[in-house]
Write a protein that holds these residues in place. Structure first.
Motif, mmCIF file in Angstrom:
data_model
loop_
_atom_site.group_PDB
_atom_site.id
_atom_site.type_symbol
_atom_site.label_atom_id
_atom_site.label_comp_id
_atom_site.label_asym_id
_atom_site.label_seq_id
_atom_site.Cartn_x
_atom_site.Cartn_y
_atom_site.Cartn_z
ATOM 1 N N UNK A 1 -11.932 4.684 0.182
ATOM 2 C CA UNK A 1 -10.618 4.525 0.037
ATOM 3 C C UNK A 1 -9.827 4.695 -1.125
ATOM 4 N N UNK A 2 -9.046 5.209 -1.400
ATOM 5 C CA UNK A 2 -8.409 5.413 -2.876
ATOM 6 C C UNK A 2 -6.975 5.114 -2.684
ATOM 7 N N UNK A 3 -6.515 4.313 -3.811
ATOM 8 C CA UNK A 3 -5.130 3.947 -3.848
ATOM 9 C C UNK A 3 -4.264 4.272 -5.081
ATOM 10 N N UNK B 1 -9.409 8.620 2.829
ATOM 11 C CA UNK B 1 -8.157 7.744 3.076
ATOM 12 C C UNK B 1 -7.555 7.388 1.920
ATOM 13 N N UNK B 2 -6.287 7.428 1.841
ATOM 14 C CA UNK B 2 -5.421 7.525 0.537
ATOM 15 C C UNK B 2 -4.311 6.387 0.944
ATOM 16 N N UNK B 3 -4.166 5.363 0.254
ATOM 17 C CA UNK B 3 -2.887 4.491 0.348
ATOM 18 C C UNK B 3 -1.994 4.777 -0.905
ATOM 19 N N UNK B 4 -0.795 4.868 -0.478
ATOM 20 C CA UNK B 4 0.059 5.066 -1.720
ATOM 21 C C UNK B 4 1.180 4.283 -1.324
ATOM 22 N N UNK B 5 1.396 3.105 -2.587
ATOM 23 C CA UNK B 5 2.370 2.304 -2.764
ATOM 24 C C UNK B 5 3.416 2.999 -3.495
ATOM 25 N N UNK B 6 4.790 3.253 -3.209
ATOM 26 C CA UNK B 6 5.795 3.405 -4.112
ATOM 27 C C UNK B 6 6.713 2.269 -4.243
ATOM 28 N N UNK B 7 7.402 2.234 -5.342
ATOM 29 C CA UNK B 7 8.003 1.083 -5.769
ATOM 30 C C UNK B 7 7.236 -0.027 -5.888
ATOM 31 N N UNK B 8 6.068 0.173 -6.462
ATOM 32 C CA UNK B 8 5.084 -0.802 -6.587
ATOM 33 C C UNK B 8 5.231 -1.792 -7.490
ATOM 34 N N UNK B 9 6.349 -1.762 -8.401
ATOM 35 C CA UNK B 9 6.691 -2.845 -9.395
ATOM 36 C C UNK B 9 7.274 -4.084 -8.761
ATOM 37 N N UNK B 10 7.549 -4.079 -7.411
ATOM 38 C CA UNK B 10 8.108 -5.111 -6.692
ATOM 39 C C UNK B 10 7.076 -6.144 -6.519
ATOM 40 N N UNK B 11 5.765 -5.652 -6.393
ATOM 41 C CA UNK B 11 4.401 -6.399 -5.966
ATOM 42 C C UNK B 11 4.150 -7.378 -7.209
ATOM 43 N N UNK B 12 3.867 -8.573 -6.753
ATOM 44 C CA UNK B 12 3.397 -9.511 -7.678
ATOM 45 C C UNK B 12 1.938 -9.599 -8.058
ATOM 46 N N UNK B 13 1.315 -10.206 -9.019
ATOM 47 C CA UNK B 13 -0.104 -10.249 -9.279
ATOM 48 C C UNK B 13 -0.802 -10.674 -8.275
ATOM 49 N N UNK C 1 -9.996 -3.313 -2.177
ATOM 50 C CA UNK C 1 -10.637 -1.912 -2.457
ATOM 51 C C UNK C 1 -12.094 -2.292 -2.561
ATOM 52 N N UNK C 2 -12.615 -3.471 -2.317
ATOM 53 C CA UNK C 2 -14.205 -3.683 -2.434
ATOM 54 C C UNK C 2 -14.923 -3.010 -1.164
ATOM 55 N N UNK C 3 -14.070 -2.473 -0.314
ATOM 56 C CA UNK C 3 -14.607 -1.604 0.791
ATOM 57 C C UNK C 3 -15.411 -0.549 0.428
ATOM 58 N N UNK C 4 -14.939 0.251 -1.098
ATOM 59 C CA UNK C 4 -15.681 1.274 -1.517
ATOM 60 C C UNK C 4 -17.123 0.696 -1.687
ATOM 61 N N UNK C 5 -18.235 1.606 -1.791
ATOM 62 C CA UNK C 5 -19.519 1.350 -2.010
ATOM 63 C C UNK C 5 -20.235 2.651 -2.245
ATOM 64 N N UNK C 6 -21.503 2.574 -2.598
ATOM 65 C CA UNK C 6 -22.285 3.500 -2.969
ATOM 66 C C UNK C 6 -21.492 4.666 -4.140
#
Length: 461
Positions: A157-159, A125-137, A147-152
């Motif tokens: 999940x890749x972002x 599963x890959x999540x792509x966010x374009x124009x990500x500069x508009x996301x605040x901290x 992303x803590x869903x990733x384990x072992x």
């Protein structure tokens, strides 16, 4: 409208991000290799940044066209200040059913169940966010927590985050130290070199079924000078130049035609003036020949950080030194050039006035950024509007300024107030020359020639 005239199957210089026209410069090849590497090596976060129009979205489209069928992709492209609930956008991106009554916990669990199910069926599963500069901290930190869903050993999940240079600035925030530690792949996409610009133009003409000789090398060089190597601006100039050539029934696009198109668009105040597009400024021994003037920005580019050039430390005077302005004789106007200066700081506005007046530039008015009314100012008494502001300017001020610019319909030069502050502190003795050069370059050719008679400008034509 010009395709048949030039023997083309389709328009070669569309502004739409079409991966079939993608030209792999060395920088774009590296950026794409980094994207592929991040996917193949299960990178938790991959970050690709670059200026406006450098080809980031086109790279993403090419990546999407070449992904394996075992990859499930969700893509978010509509980020903005009123972005809203991140989880809702993610569920929509992956077509995960949810209702408006779902709580945040419900949405999170729905997404976790989806990702685990994909993993169980050997799909990444890959999540792509374009124009990500508009996301605040805060939103980025929420993404990190997700992303803590990733384990072992396996990343379920890749972002991938793709955005303008402001994204990199946001990621440098102390609040996002943990986020940055999870970024495995990071690449900054920059402008094209002169050689790459030449190759890009020929490549796009060839893909469209035409003869690359439509754009001779000299014309390609001029395109690079006015576009600064930004692919989107290259496309914009080339497309309009082909329209002009078609109107003249010419079989090729000449360098002089590119000059004409670029100057007409700059005169409208909406086409950004790149450092490399400044008129030649005399022999190489001239004090400012090696230093670009402040870069003008269009209203749509006002929030962009780092778009203005910085001078070399060798150009610095002692801090705080109040040096007398000695105007370059070549730039002194034959008749007054009338400008208005808009800026937040009265001190910086007065300093700008002091810098330009020795060149016979008349400052008709000084305007605060949060101006409520402009009834006392007649735009017909102005030739250019000079705006001195930084990236932290209040949004309401920026909106009001855009309204003013639209109403006045004047050429506009946007100057980074940090450069003005440096000049006030005596850190750049050449700033006045650079600033005036840019103001002059905004004038239409006929007005420019009536104001001054520069050998350097004659050579540029």
């Amino acid at each position: 409208m010009y395709e048949a005239h030039f023997g083309l199957r389709e328009k070669p210089f569309s502004l739409l991000p079409d991966p079939s026209f993608l030209y792999f410069s060395k920088k774009h090849s590296t950026a794409f290799a980094m994207l592929e590497y991040g996917l193949a090596n299960q990178a938790g976060f991959t970050v690709i940044t670059g200026g406006i129009g450098t080809g980031k979205t086109t790279l993403l489209r090419h990546l999407l066209n070449n992904l394996e069928q075992s990859t499930t992709v969700g893509m978010i492209t509509n980020t903005h200040r009123a972005f809203g609930e991140l989880l809702q956008w993610i569920l929509v991106a992956f077509n995960i059913e949810h209702t408006s009554q779902d709580t945040k916990a419900d949405m999170y669990q729905a997404f976790v169940d989806f990702v685990i199910n994909e993993y169980a069926h050997n799909r990444r599963t890959v999540l792509i966010v374009d124009e990500a500069q508009n996301m605040d901290a805060e939103t980025l930190e929420e993404l990190r927590m997700l992303s803590n869903i990733n384990a072992d050993k396996d990343q379920v999940l890749q972002i991938i985050l793709v955005g303008q240079d402001e994204l990199r600035d946001t990621l440098r925030s102390p609040r996002l130290v943990q986020f940055c530690q999870r970024i495995v792949v990071d690449y900054q996409l920059t402008q094209l070199t002169l050689e790459d610009t030449r190759e890009l133009i020929g490549h796009r003409i060839s893909v469209a079924g035409g003869d690359p000789a439509i754009f001779p090398e000299e014309a390609r060089n001029v395109v690079h000078r006015y576009s600064g190597g930004i692919p989107r601006l290259v496309n914009l100039l080339c497309d309009m130049a082909m329209v002009y050539a078609f109107a003249e029934q010419s079989d090729a696009v000449s360098a002089s035609l590119i000059e004409e198109v670029a100057r007409e668009k700059q005169a409208g105040g909406l086409f950004p003036i790149m450092d490399s597009a400044a008129p030649p400024q005399g022999p190489a021994t001239h004090p400012s020949a090696a230093n670009p003037a402040p870069t003008a920005k269009t209203p749509a580019e006002m929030p962009v950080a780092g778009a203005l050039s910085r001078t070399n430390e060798d150009d610095s005077a002692e801090p705080g030194q109040d040096t007398e302005i000695v105007p370059d004789p070549e730039l002194i106007q034959k008749r007054p050039l009338r400008i208005a200066i808009a800026g937040e700081s009265p001190v910086l506005r007065r300093h700008l006035r002091k810098l330009v007046e020795p060149y016979n530039i008349e400052v008709v008015a000084e305007i605060p950024l949060n101006i409520d009314s402009n009834e006392a100012i007649d735009p017909l008494s102005l030739d250019i509007l000079l705006v001195d502001m930084d990236e932290e300017a209040d949004e309401d001020c920026a909106d009001g300024l855009c309204d003013l610019i639209t109403e006045w319909n004047l050429p506009v030069l946007f100057n980074d107030s940090e450069l003005t502050q440096n000049s006030l502190a005596g850190k750049n003795a050449k700033f006045s020359y650079q600033l005036v050069s840019k103001l002059i370059s905004l004038l239409p050719p006929e007005t420019n020639q009536s104001l001054l008679d520069l050998p350097s400008l004659e050579r540029s034509q």
